[in-house]
Design a protein around this motif. Structure first.
Motif, PDB file in Angstrom:
ATOM      1  N   HIS A 148       0.841  -1.202   0.000  1.00 38.64           N
ATOM      2  CA  HIS A 148       0.000   0.000   0.000  1.00 38.64           C
ATOM      3  C   HIS A 148       0.872   1.247   0.000  1.00 38.64           C
ATOM      4  O   HIS A 148       1.775   1.377   0.828  1.00 38.64           O
ATOM      5  N   LEU A 149       0.597   2.155  -0.921  1.00 36.45           N
ATOM      6  CA  LEU A 149       1.206   3.483  -0.917  1.00 36.45           C
ATOM      7  C   LEU A 149       0.142   4.461  -0.458  1.00 36.45           C
ATOM      8  O   LEU A 149      -0.944   4.538  -1.039  1.00 36.45           O
ATOM      9  N   ILE A 150       0.432   5.189   0.627  1.00 33.36           N
ATOM     10  CA  ILE A 150      -0.534   6.145   1.175  1.00 33.36           C
ATOM     11  C   ILE A 150      -0.252   7.514   0.563  1.00 33.36           C
ATOM     12  O   ILE A 150       0.829   8.077   0.752  1.00 33.36           O
ATOM     13  N   ALA A 151      -1.200   8.055  -0.174  1.00 33.29           N
ATOM     14  CA  ALA A 151      -0.976   9.314  -0.896  1.00 33.29           C
ATOM     15  C   ALA A 151      -2.283  10.070  -1.048  1.00 33.29           C
ATOM     16  O   ALA A 151      -3.371   9.486  -1.008  1.00 33.29           O
ATOM     17  N   MET A 152      -2.142  11.393  -1.222  1.00 30.76           N
ATOM     18  CA  MET A 152      -3.315  12.250  -1.429  1.00 30.76           C
ATOM     19  C   MET A 152      -3.530  12.570  -2.902  1.00 30.76           C
ATOM     20  O   MET A 152      -4.540  13.155  -3.269  1.00 30.76           O
ATOM     21  N   ASP A 153      -2.569  12.221  -3.743  1.00 28.64           N
ATOM     22  CA  ASP A 153      -2.693  12.554  -5.161  1.00 28.64           C
ATOM     23  C   ASP A 153      -1.842  11.592  -5.971  1.00 28.64           C
ATOM     24  O   ASP A 153      -1.102  10.775  -5.434  1.00 28.64           O
ATOM     25  N   MET A 154      -1.951  11.721  -7.294  1.00 29.90           N
ATOM     26  CA  MET A 154      -1.195  10.856  -8.200  1.00 29.90           C
ATOM     27  C   MET A 154      -0.015  11.585  -8.827  1.00 29.90           C
ATOM     28  O   MET A 154       0.586  11.097  -9.780  1.00 29.90           O
ATOM     29  N   THR A 155       0.323  12.769  -8.299  1.00 35.26           N
ATOM     30  CA  THR A 155       1.375  13.555  -8.955  1.00 35.26           C
ATOM     31  C   THR A 155       2.670  13.582  -8.162  1.00 35.26           C
ATOM     32  O   THR A 155       3.596  14.279  -8.542  1.00 35.26           O
ATOM     33  N   ASN A 156       2.760  12.856  -7.046  1.00 39.09           N
ATOM     34  CA  ASN A 156       4.028  12.781  -6.331  1.00 39.09           C
ATOM     35  C   ASN A 156       4.880  11.661  -6.922  1.00 39.09           C
ATOM     36  O   ASN A 156       4.376  10.773  -7.622  1.00 39.09           O
ATOM     37  N   GLU A 157       6.182  11.699  -6.639  1.00 36.64           N
ATOM     38  CA  GLU A 157       7.109  10.747  -7.250  1.00 36.64           C
ATOM     39  C   GLU A 157       6.706   9.293  -7.021  1.00 36.64           C
ATOM     40  O   GLU A 157       6.688   8.483  -7.946  1.00 36.64           O
ATOM     41  N   LYS A 158       6.398   8.960  -5.768  1.00 33.54           N
ATOM     42  CA  LYS A 158       6.126   7.551  -5.452  1.00 33.54           C
ATOM     43  C   LYS A 158       4.863   7.055  -6.146  1.00 33.54           C
ATOM     44  O   LYS A 158       4.808   5.903  -6.583  1.00 33.54           O
ATOM     45  N   SER A 159       3.843   7.909  -6.263  1.00 35.69           N
ATOM     46  CA  SER A 159       2.622   7.497  -6.955  1.00 35.69           C
ATOM     47  C   SER A 159       2.892   7.251  -8.432  1.00 35.69           C
ATOM     48  O   SER A 159       2.367   6.305  -9.027  1.00 35.69           O
ATOM     49  N   ILE A 204      -2.623   2.236  -4.307  1.00 40.31           N
ATOM     50  CA  ILE A 204      -2.402   3.630  -3.918  1.00 40.31           C
ATOM     51  C   ILE A 204      -3.685   4.122  -3.271  1.00 40.31           C
ATOM     52  O   ILE A 204      -4.716   4.273  -3.931  1.00 40.31           O
ATOM     53  N   VAL A 205      -3.647   4.312  -1.951  1.00 39.23           N
ATOM     54  CA  VAL A 205      -4.866   4.621  -1.199  1.00 39.23           C
ATOM     55  C   VAL A 205      -4.730   5.937  -0.448  1.00 39.23           C
ATOM     56  O   VAL A 205      -3.632   6.359  -0.080  1.00 39.23           O
TER      57      VAL A 205
END
Length: 862
Positions: free
Chosen positions: A145-156, A177-178
């Protein structure tokens, strides 16, 4: 595989006598030291009185040793762990096989996006670990699981571009990606929720509408559930936390030093309310439980003085929930209490390694080391100061005791057991290590490991420190012991932005672990990701690695995800492209700015991305609405500011930029177009923007200034009068700024107008090609501070290599700025071929810039 370990098999309805006998056979066949077995209802023998086991194999948690095993961090696993470890010839991560259903994150391996607030990241990682999961702050083979608020950061971008290939020998898992709300809601409901509702759109990595889609997803979550957490919602669950009634009616105060976002703070509030407690927003001595991160501040001091108030941190709260047992913080794990707000000074230069501790006990000790200020090293070299050892055996122990002997005939690396670390933490000072208590390794073959976790805090040592130096921060790097998580951890390195698409087949370099298992299950390999240099024989021999178990990594030149040199270039390119991507997001509604930007990206984009950009451009031309604020001209703005390191504090939109400019604050991003007079940063940094700006600005301001101004902006000049910018000077908001900068007063430095931009006037420098960041970035920084001439020096020096020299204190000198670790040969050859040569580290440049005067060579000479 299991040599050195002693197992206890718990027989139950779920684990029959026959299966227990088979397990014993398998364990003995793979060299387990001893295997015991008993029925879960049998209380006649307690294998922790005295401790005599290292692992428990069970499908049940209802047996007399369970509670003590939890406290002592003894691994508790199901039979599947044994069978799967044997079939894969490696000792698999333990937490995934925990039989306790309350560890609902046990099959989760979490990573957080870098643009989440630091406090939220620490909270997420602590919660995941407390409820049975694992975390690593970089994407890896194990990440689920990758915890993120958007799809524009490097890890996403990287996670969404990976291709799952089940036929690959070591396939990368599909990474979900949640939103962080998934973690919040799992905690509040006390169970693992279906991720589907929280999963960010599985869209193209360069879909600029991804952030909007995330917003739509949040609205969908709000509409589906009816229990509000401020702007969030959580599902109802009637049977959550059954049996945990210790907090009913208790009044909690959550200290602000956790630095949580409003969302995270409200998720904790919802959790406490679910447990029957009440959270109060204003501190009073009527509270029952104080939750804080540090042992500092007025509220901590008052809570300490009031003997009725329980003082603890969030880890303690989680432990009560998961164990369903009431234990006061002072009688439980020493990490369940707020931390001192400064490191132990004597620990800050220590390097400490660990041997013969496994599982949670190893992670616990490594955390103690880093919290006290020392460096935890997975590798043991003669540079280490201490080896914390559970028993007197193993290659690390042998090397420390017999290989590295000083001229006095004594070992250079001091060997102690874990009790020394625990006592140093309790006393918060570096204790003498020669006491027999710390050099005893037990009489049995188990060593000291089963005794770990028995230490308790000393009430007299818990007062607020009189000084506040370096803040202690949580370790958000790794939740697991190296003999677990890193057994076959594959660090997923970045790929170029142009290739981070669904159709690509390469996304950086992965580590490949050794194939030949041997006796000692201890990982002592250091992972040098993105390193293209090959270690010399002396480097290799200087490091004592554990025998090559499947836990250990060796890098391969070719892998499914590309070679090392390609990964190195890709990582550097990704950072450049990420800046482009962020700029693109901000400029996508301005056709004029987009025209220049598109030209810059022309050489890196593929046709599909071009089409996407052109589509956004056309939308901008036809559908962009003007802002309702009238911006002042740049020359009318009293504050021209540049921001660096503020990503976790504030993210400005185009509307924010316009609003700020309308009240007299022009925020720039490019130093070549405008000259700033204000630098905005949360602390002293070594970024390009920070170092270059010091040649131009007259003040350094904390980002809270911008946050407060924006919150009360009225689209006119009156707003600035409400907030005196001098009140937000960095050294006022962050008292450690002067110490970090290495000067008595930040204001004294900024007042040196004559030195600004002229620091290196008359100086010529030779810059090694190996300098971190590259000579292009380094030269820009130095030229802004007055450097007129420089030469780039390759790794190998020849007679034809051009070298520049200058006069320094009436002497002709040739100064080389070199990399301490990568330029060993270059340094030697430069000194040999240039009698007037002086070789300095990059730190000389930085410290000179920080002090705004050239520093003496002695301290920085290589």
């Amino acid at each position: 595989m299991f040599q050195g370990y002693t197992f206890l098999i718990i027989k139950s309805k779920e684990l029959s006598d026959t299966e227990a006998a088979q397990l014993e056979t398998v364990l003995c066949r793979h060299n387990a030291t001893k295997v015991y077995s008993k029925d879960e209802f049998d209380n006649s023998t307690n294998y922790f009185d005295p401790p005599s086991i290292t692992h428990i194999v069970t499908n049940s948690i209802d047996f007399i040793e369970y509670s003590q095993a939890q406290k002592s961090m003894i691994p508790i696993v199901t039979p599947e762990w044994v069978h799967n470890s044997v079939s894969q010839s490696i000792m698999l991560p333990i937490k995934s096989y925990n039989p306790n259903p309350d560890y609902f994150f046990r099959n989760c391996f979490v990573c957080c996006a870098d643009n989440l607030p630091q406090g939220d990241k620490e909270l997420i990682y602590a919660a995941v670990q407390a409820f049975g999961g694992n975390y690593l702050d970089v994407l890896s083979k194990y990440t689920t699981h990758l915890i993120a608020m958007d799809m524009t950061n490097e890890k996403s971008i990287i996670a969404s571009s990976l291709i799952h290939d089940p036929n690959c020998k070591d396939p990368v898992m599909d990474i979900k990606i949640v939103l962080p709300h998934w973690i919040d809601h799992c905690l509040v409901t006390g169970r693992k929720l279906d991720e589907k509702k929280y999963t960010l759109p599985d869209s193209d990595s360069f879909d600029m509408n991804a952030s909007d889609q995330a917003g739509e997803l949040l609205n969908e979550i709000k509409n589906d559930f009816h229990v509000p957490i401020l702007n969030d919602s959580v599902p109802l669950s009637s049977d959550s936390f059954k049996g945990v009634d210790y907090f009913h009616g208790k009044r909690f105060y959550l200290c602000s030093d956790f630095n949580l976002s409003q969302r995270s703070a409200n998720s904790i509030k919802a959790l406490i309310e679910k447990l029957g407690g009440v959270i109060v927003s204003t501190y009073s001595e009527d509270i029952d439980i104080y939750l804080g991160k540090y042992r500092s501040g007025e509220t901590y001091k008052k809570s300490r003085q009031n003997k009725r108030i329980i003082v603890a941190n969030l880890q303690w709260l989680y432990s009560i929930i998961v164990t369903k047992k009431w234990v006061l913080p002072s009688n439980s794990n020493i990490l369940y209490y707020p931390l001192p707000s400064k490191h132990i000074e004597e620990f800050e230069n220590l390097k400490i390694s660990i041997s013969n501790y496994s599982g949670d006990s190893r992670a616990y000790l490594s955390r103690l080391i880093t919290l006290m200020g020392a460096t935890f090293t997975k590798t043991l070299t003669r540079e280490n100061d201490f080896l914390v050892c559970a028993k007197p055996e193993g290659k690390k122990y042998d090397a420390a005791m017999s290989k590295w002997i000083g001229i006095d005939g004594k070992p250079e690396v001091q060997v102690v057991n874990h009790m020394w670390l625990e006592d140093c933490f309790i006393q918060w000072m570096k204790l003498g290590h020669f006491d027999a208590k710390y050099t005893n390794f037990g009489n049995s073959g188990l060593g000291m490991e089963p005794l770990i976790g028995g230490a308790h805090l000393d009430d007299e040592k818990l007062d607020e420190p009189t000084e506040d130096n370096t803040n202690v921060t949580g370790n958000v790097d790794d939740s697991m012991s190296e003999d677990e998580s890193t057994q076959s951890r594959k660090i997923i390195q970045p790929t170029t932005l142009a290739k981070a698409k669904r159709e690509v087949t390469s996304s950086g370099d992965l580590m490949k672990f050794a194939e030949n298992p041997t006796e000692e299950n201890e990982d002592a390999i250091s992972i040098n990701s993105l390193s293209s240099s090959t270690p010399s024989k002396s480097d290799i021999s200087a490091e004592i690695d554990s025998p090559k178990t499947p836990n250990n990594f060796v890098e391969t030149n070719v892998s499914r995800y590309g070679g090392r040199s390609a990964a190195k270039k890709a990582a550097a390119k990704l950072h450049d492209n990420m800046s482009d991507l962020n700029a693109y997001l901000k400029m996508s509604k301005s056709s004029k700015k987009m025209k220049n930007y598109m030209n810059e990206l022309e050489n890196t984009v593929n046709p599909k991305r071009k089409h996407l950009q052109e589509t956004n451009d056309s939308k901008t031309d036809t559908g962009s609405e003007g802002l309702d604020v009238k911006r002042l001209r740049t020359d009318e703005c009293g504050i021209i500011a540049i921001m660096t390191g503020c990503e976790q504090d504030i993210e400005l939109t185009k509307s924010d930029y316009a609003k700020l400019q309308s009240i007299g604050i022009k925020v720039i991003t490019d130093l070549s177009k405008h000259t700033p007079n204000t630098l905005i940063a949360p602390k002293i940094l070594r970024t390009e923007k920070f170092l270059r700006s010091l040649s131009k600005v007259c003040r350094i301001v904390h980002p809270s200034y911008i946050v407060n101004v924006l919150a009360n902006a009225e689209n006119n000049g009156d707003t600035l009068s409400l907030y005196r910018i001098d009140d937000y000077a960095l050294d006022k908001v962050n008292p450690s700024a002067n110490t970090d900068l290495g000067v008595k007063s930040l204001q004294t430095l900024l007042s040196k107008k004559s030195a600004r931009g002229n620091l290196l006037d008359g100086i010529s420098l030779n810059l090694s090609k190996n300098l971190n960041g590259g000579t292009e970035v380094i030269s820009r920084i130095l030229q802004d501070h007055g450097l007129k001439e420089y030469k780039e020096v390759p790794a190998t020096l020849t007679k034809k290599t051009p070298i520049c020299s200058c006069k320094y204190k009436s002497k002709e000198v040739s100064i080389l700025i070199a990399n301490k670790t990568k330029d060993v040969k270059l340094v030697a050859s430069f000194k040999k071929s240039h009698s007037n040569g002086v070789v300095l580290s990059w730190d000389w440049c930085v410290r000179s810039i920080f002090a705004m005067e050239l520093q003496k060579f002695d301290e920085f000479e290589l």
